[in-house]
Design an enzyme around this catalytic site. Sequence first.
Site, PDB file in Angstrom:
ATOM      1  CD  GLN A  35      -3.353   2.515   6.867  1.00 46.32           C
ATOM      2  OE1 GLN A  35      -3.982   2.916   7.842  1.00 46.32           O
ATOM      3  NE2 GLN A  35      -3.907   2.417   5.680  1.00 46.32           N
ATOM      4  NE  ARG A  51      -6.116   0.893  -1.667  1.00 44.04           N
ATOM      5  CZ  ARG A  51      -5.436   1.427  -0.653  1.00 44.04           C
ATOM      6  NH1 ARG A  51      -4.159   1.127  -0.458  1.00 44.04           N
ATOM      7  NH2 ARG A  51      -6.029   2.272   0.178  1.00 44.04           N
ATOM      8  CG  ASN A 102      -1.976  11.559   2.890  1.00 46.37           C
ATOM      9  OD1 ASN A 102      -1.490  10.654   2.222  1.00 46.37           O
ATOM     10  ND2 ASN A 102      -1.654  11.739   4.157  1.00 46.37           N
ATOM     11  CE  LYS A 103      -5.229   5.757   4.455  1.00 47.31           C
ATOM     12  NZ  LYS A 103      -6.177   4.893   3.733  1.00 47.31           N
ATOM     13  CG  ASP A 116      -2.820   8.080  -1.326  1.00 48.86           C
ATOM     14  OD1 ASP A 116      -2.628   8.485  -0.165  1.00 48.86           O
ATOM     15  OD2 ASP A 116      -2.607   6.907  -1.693  1.00 48.86           O
ATOM     16  NE  ARG A 170       0.196   1.279   3.439  1.00 56.74           N
ATOM     17  CZ  ARG A 170       1.117   2.147   3.741  1.00 56.74           C
ATOM     18  NH1 ARG A 170       2.386   1.768   3.839  1.00 56.74           N
ATOM     19  NH2 ARG A 170       0.852   3.413   3.934  1.00 56.74           N
ATOM     20  N   GLY A 171       0.297   2.414  -0.044  1.00 57.06           N
ATOM     21  CA  GLY A 171       1.099   3.624  -0.224  1.00 57.06           C
ATOM     22  C   GLY A 171       1.200   3.888  -1.724  1.00 57.06           C
ATOM     23  CB  ALA A 172       0.508   6.957  -3.684  1.00 58.46           C
TER      24      ALA A 172
END
Length: 360
Positions: A202, A88, A253-254, A243, A53-55
């Site tokens: 996370q 995603r 972002n998150k 992201d 995960r993570g862009a």
Amino acid sequence: MKINAEHYQSLWYDPTEDTVRLIDQTRLPHDFVIATLDSLEAACHAIASMQVRGAPLIGVTAAYGVYLALRADPACLDEAVTRLAATRPTAVNLHWALQRMQKALKRVPPTQRATAALREARAIEREDVAICEAIGEHGAAVLADVWRENGSPSKGLNILTHCNAGALATVDWGTALAVIYKAAARGIPLHVWVDETRPRNQGAALTCWELGQHGIPHTLIVDNAGGHLMQQGLVDACVVGSDRTARNGDVCNKVGTYLKALAAYDNAIPFYVALPLSTIDFNLATGVGQIPIEERAASEVTHVQGMTDAGELHAVRVAPVGVKVNNVSFDVTPARLITGLITEAGVFPATAAALAALAS
Ligand code: MRU
């Protein structure tokens, strides 16, 4: 990144087995497990299930997914791209990497496509490491300025971060955490406030683990504590990842990033976003209302996952059975709340003019 004092990437190509290896992030911080990708299905599953995960890391995984697909069937480029693109919705690096693969492969005869795909995926992997290291260097210079301006070197610097924008979110170094690692290497005494980052935690699971492996002092806080700490003068700067960033500088972002930016603005605390240029979506004029926001399973909110004393991963319910849930996973921080964008090309204001200059 350092893990038990050894160097690891989050993902790498294994030429001996002709497979892709990755650190399975669904098992951290409890178990350090290396998983293997050997097919398009496995690559799609790794992204969708958040083993990776993570862009930036999602993008690199997708590039290898194209290779693994073409290795099995050189005629399936379009199908592979369509399937990977659906894994995603929010991180634009996924589409950036797939477009780059398509461009590199479209004129290559089918018999040579898999070889060319592997070459391109390996180039993307290598470049990601160099890009993140450069982000770290530029960001460390920014933090050195913040530290100097604070005027009290013995006090050290308190940085707040959200989610995991570390080496685990990229091939190596990270974006926001690259800034921390490079600043620490310059001798800046740092302490990091880590937002737990519900619902998937996370921050608690990944960022705390990663910072611990690197010996960076840090403290885990609940998501709602940041504003209070800022009011108390306990945060000198915020550094987060992205992201997707629109061409006016709005940053997605998150979820929860926006509220931290509002609190930072209210307390005159600099709020930086560290991102590779591949995270900028030049097709989008603004972020609010235009960036697709991922909505994830209700169970992530109604339950909390952890490890039992017996060493088993286990989810326990914290909300009533049948409760209505909205699990939006990302939010958009308007550009006006952002002090600067830290990229591999330097540090820029979050403005349409600065991003237009970068695009050209
Ligand atoms: O849902 P995730 O874990 O993929 O979300 C990750 C983030 O929000 C990161 O901050 C972002 O991808 C930047 S990573 C360098």
